[in-house]
Design an enzyme around this catalytic site. Structure first.
Site, mmCIF file in Angstrom:
data_model
loop_
_atom_site.group_PDB
_atom_site.id
_atom_site.type_symbol
_atom_site.label_atom_id
_atom_site.label_comp_id
_atom_site.label_asym_id
_atom_site.label_seq_id
_atom_site.Cartn_x
_atom_site.Cartn_y
_atom_site.Cartn_z
ATOM 1 N NE ARG A 170 31.964 -33.807 -69.163
ATOM 2 C CZ ARG A 170 31.313 -32.656 -69.334
ATOM 3 N NH1 ARG A 170 31.566 -31.600 -68.666
ATOM 4 N NH2 ARG A 170 30.196 -32.583 -70.043
ATOM 5 C CB ALA A 173 38.215 -37.131 -68.552
ATOM 6 C CG LEU A 201 47.164 -36.575 -69.848
ATOM 7 C CD1 LEU A 201 48.304 -35.914 -68.893
ATOM 8 C CD2 LEU A 201 48.116 -37.204 -70.995
ATOM 9 C CG LEU A 261 43.722 -36.381 -73.745
ATOM 10 C CD1 LEU A 261 42.556 -36.776 -74.471
ATOM 11 C CD2 LEU A 261 45.108 -37.300 -73.652
ATOM 12 C CD GLU A 310 47.934 -44.367 -65.478
ATOM 13 O OE1 GLU A 310 47.833 -43.179 -65.857
ATOM 14 O OE2 GLU A 310 48.766 -45.157 -65.616
ATOM 15 C CD GLU A 364 45.737 -44.601 -70.917
ATOM 16 O OE1 GLU A 364 45.010 -45.388 -71.236
ATOM 17 O OE2 GLU A 364 45.979 -44.082 -69.793
ATOM 18 N NE ARG A 414 41.729 -40.149 -76.043
ATOM 19 C CZ ARG A 414 40.313 -40.302 -76.701
ATOM 20 N NH1 ARG A 414 40.336 -40.086 -77.937
ATOM 21 N NH2 ARG A 414 39.124 -40.215 -75.956
HETATM 22 C C1 1HE Z 1 39.008 -33.183 -71.973
HETATM 23 C C2 1HE Z 1 39.284 -34.431 -71.295
HETATM 24 C C3 1HE Z 1 40.598 -34.719 -71.259
HETATM 25 C C4 1HE Z 1 37.067 -34.252 -71.563
HETATM 26 N N1 1HE Z 1 41.508 -33.910 -71.453
HETATM 27 N N2 1HE Z 1 39.969 -32.172 -71.758
HETATM 28 N N3 1HE Z 1 41.417 -39.486 -71.553
HETATM 29 C C5 1HE Z 1 40.564 -39.499 -72.565
HETATM 30 O O1 1HE Z 1 40.710 -40.030 -73.743
HETATM 31 C C6 1HE Z 1 39.099 -39.553 -72.296
HETATM 32 C C7 1HE Z 1 38.730 -38.331 -73.062
HETATM 33 N N4 1HE Z 1 37.140 -37.877 -72.353
HETATM 34 C C8 1HE Z 1 36.045 -38.462 -72.987
HETATM 35 O O2 1HE Z 1 36.172 -39.418 -73.696
HETATM 36 C C9 1HE Z 1 34.841 -37.847 -72.377
HETATM 37 O O3 1HE Z 1 35.209 -36.539 -72.221
HETATM 38 C C10 1HE Z 1 34.213 -38.363 -71.160
HETATM 39 C C11 1HE Z 1 33.388 -39.953 -71.457
HETATM 40 C C12 1HE Z 1 35.138 -38.581 -70.171
HETATM 41 C C13 1HE Z 1 33.089 -37.628 -70.785
HETATM 42 O O4 1HE Z 1 32.087 -37.165 -71.762
HETATM 43 P P1 1HE Z 1 31.083 -36.217 -71.888
HETATM 44 O O5 1HE Z 1 30.137 -36.237 -72.856
HETATM 45 O O6 1HE Z 1 30.453 -35.997 -70.359
HETATM 46 O O7 1HE Z 1 31.884 -34.835 -71.996
HETATM 47 P P2 1HE Z 1 32.691 -34.147 -73.168
HETATM 48 O O8 1HE Z 1 31.665 -33.368 -73.857
HETATM 49 O O9 1HE Z 1 33.323 -35.174 -73.850
HETATM 50 O O10 1HE Z 1 33.781 -33.262 -72.599
HETATM 51 C C14 1HE Z 1 33.401 -31.992 -71.919
HETATM 52 C C15 1HE Z 1 34.763 -31.132 -72.046
HETATM 53 O O11 1HE Z 1 35.755 -31.896 -71.170
HETATM 54 C C16 1HE Z 1 35.179 -30.849 -73.453
HETATM 55 O O12 1HE Z 1 35.711 -29.616 -73.313
HETATM 56 P P3 1HE Z 1 35.083 -28.448 -73.930
HETATM 57 O O13 1HE Z 1 35.824 -27.453 -73.930
HETATM 58 O O14 1HE Z 1 34.707 -28.731 -75.563
HETATM 59 O O15 1HE Z 1 33.583 -28.249 -72.982
HETATM 60 C C17 1HE Z 1 36.407 -31.992 -73.323
HETATM 61 O O16 1HE Z 1 37.150 -31.624 -74.413
HETATM 62 C C18 1HE Z 1 36.838 -31.662 -71.948
HETATM 63 N N5 1HE Z 1 37.477 -33.168 -71.640
HETATM 64 N N6 1HE Z 1 38.101 -35.162 -71.152
HETATM 65 C C19 1HE Z 1 41.170 -32.590 -71.879
HETATM 66 N N7 1HE Z 1 40.939 -36.091 -70.955
HETATM 67 C C20 1HE Z 1 49.787 -40.113 -66.832
HETATM 68 S S1 1HE Z 1 49.252 -40.678 -68.578
HETATM 69 C C21 1HE Z 1 47.509 -41.203 -68.639
HETATM 70 C C22 1HE Z 1 47.036 -41.143 -70.142
HETATM 71 C C23 1HE Z 1 45.793 -40.878 -70.077
HETATM 72 O O17 1HE Z 1 44.951 -40.304 -69.151
HETATM 73 S S2 1HE Z 1 44.938 -41.197 -71.501
HETATM 74 C C24 1HE Z 1 43.272 -40.815 -71.365
HETATM 75 C C25 1HE Z 1 42.832 -39.484 -71.757
#
Ligand code: 1HE
Length: 268
Positions: free
Chosen positions: A35, A71, A73, A75, A121, A141, A144
């Site tokens: 994503r 999506a 950072l 994580l 951001e 954030e 998390r």
């Molecule tokens: C990820 C990430 C990620 C997805 N880091 N791997 N960001 C978040 O807290 C958002 C986290 N992501 C989500 O809530 C959802 O993934 C989405 C709403 C963005 C999309 O949902 P969806 O159903 O289309 O996808 P999915 O099934 O959740 O994710 C597909 C894959 O992407 C899955 O990995 P897989 O190996 O199981 O296929 C997820 O783990 C992976 N994935 N998002 C790592 N963010 C400078 S500081 C900034 C601080 C932040 O940005 S905090 C916010 C972090």
């Protein structure tokens, strides 16, 4: 794409793809299986790209592959990081995104699906945001156990206000594209699949401005807006005089007076 262009993009990791046509560079976040989560490699490469865009670039359109813009950072990388590393990590994002905000050319972000955390951001560091109807904004954030680190405290709070940002972080509140355009997340909202074409059209329009005018808009305006009013007004006068004195301004003004330039028109 010819070989020269291919060479210009050799520096990009697999998570970023670029094409350049008629002075408009289109840069795509290209990690749809995750994503478009932003890992260190991608953030560093974004910094390098915006620091030195391909030769001939007059404006840049940034968008995301797949169902979501980003999506935020990655994580997966977070668990190994201690406090000291966290500071340097956040500063690396700041460095990279500053190159977007204070680079030489206008940057238009085209948003769809998730525009969350660090993805928001990143979008906030662009000059214009075009949201497709599917775009939604969130700052997860809070839930998390972390805090924003890619400039949101400064750039996003400026766009939507501190109170709204606090609410998003404290309660997990999200906003969609339609309300987002009214609240300042984006300047445009367009239909599903229409964002890239609109982003490119806006980029072309911005690229037609006199270079010194775009310099003033990108470099002076945001700084003036944050300066104390008296210093800001002085800076404005200096910038206005510098722009007016250029040959380009003189020739554009002459073209208007000789009825060779377009009039201002409003198309509701
Ligand atoms: C990820 C990430 C990620 C997805 N880091 N791997 N960001 C978040 O807290 C958002 C986290 N992501 C989500 O809530 C959802 O993934 C989405 C709403 C963005 C999309 O949902 P969806 O159903 O289309 O996808 P999915 O099934 O959740 O994710 C597909 C894959 O992407 C899955 O990995 P897989 O190996 O199981 O296929 C997820 O783990 C992976 N994935 N998002 C790592 N963010 C400078 S500081 C900034 C601080 C932040 O940005 S905090 C916010 C972090």
């Amino acid at each position: 794409m010819d070989q020269t262009q291919q060479d210009q993009f050799a520096d990009l990791p697999d998570s970023l793809r670029c094409t350049l046509q008629d002075g408009i560079a289109v840069l795509r976040l290209s990690r749809p299986d995750k994503r478009n989560a932003l890992d260190d490699l991608t953030v560093r490469a974004l910094g390098r790209f915006f620091d030195a865009p391909p030769a001939g670039t007059q404006a840049i359109v940034l968008h995301g592959e797949g169902e979501h813009f980003s999506a935020g950072l990655d994580l997966g990388s977070l668990t190994e990081r201690d406090t000291e590393a966290g500071i340097f990590h956040s500063r690396a994002w700041h460095k990279a995104f500053e190159r977007i905000e204070f680079g030489d050319v206008p940057v238009i972000a085209v948003l769809h699906g998730a525009v969350v955390g660090g993805g928001l951001e990143l979008a906030a560091s662009a000059h214009i945001r075009v949201a497709e109807a599917t775009a939604f904004y969130a700052l997860p954030e809070g839930s998390r156990g972390i805090y924003v680190g890619g400039g949101a405290s400064v750039r996003l709070s400026r766009l939507i206000g501190v109170a709204r940002m606090m609410d998003m972080m404290l309660t997990g509140r999200t906003y969609g594209a339609a309300e987002g355009v009214a609240l300042g997340f984006s300047q445009y909202v367009v239909g599903h699949g229409e964002g890239l074409a609109r982003g490119i059209a806006l980029a072309r329009r911005a690229a037609e401005n006199a270079p010194l005018t775009n310099f003033a808009i990108l470099q002076a305006l945001p700084r003036i807006a944050q300066a104390d009013p008296a210093a800001g007004l002085l800076m404005e006068s200096l910038m206005a005089a510098i722009a007016q004195g250029s040959d380009e301004a003189k020739s554009r003004l002459r073209a208007f007076l000789e009825k060779r330039a377009e009039k201002v028109a409003h198309f509701p």
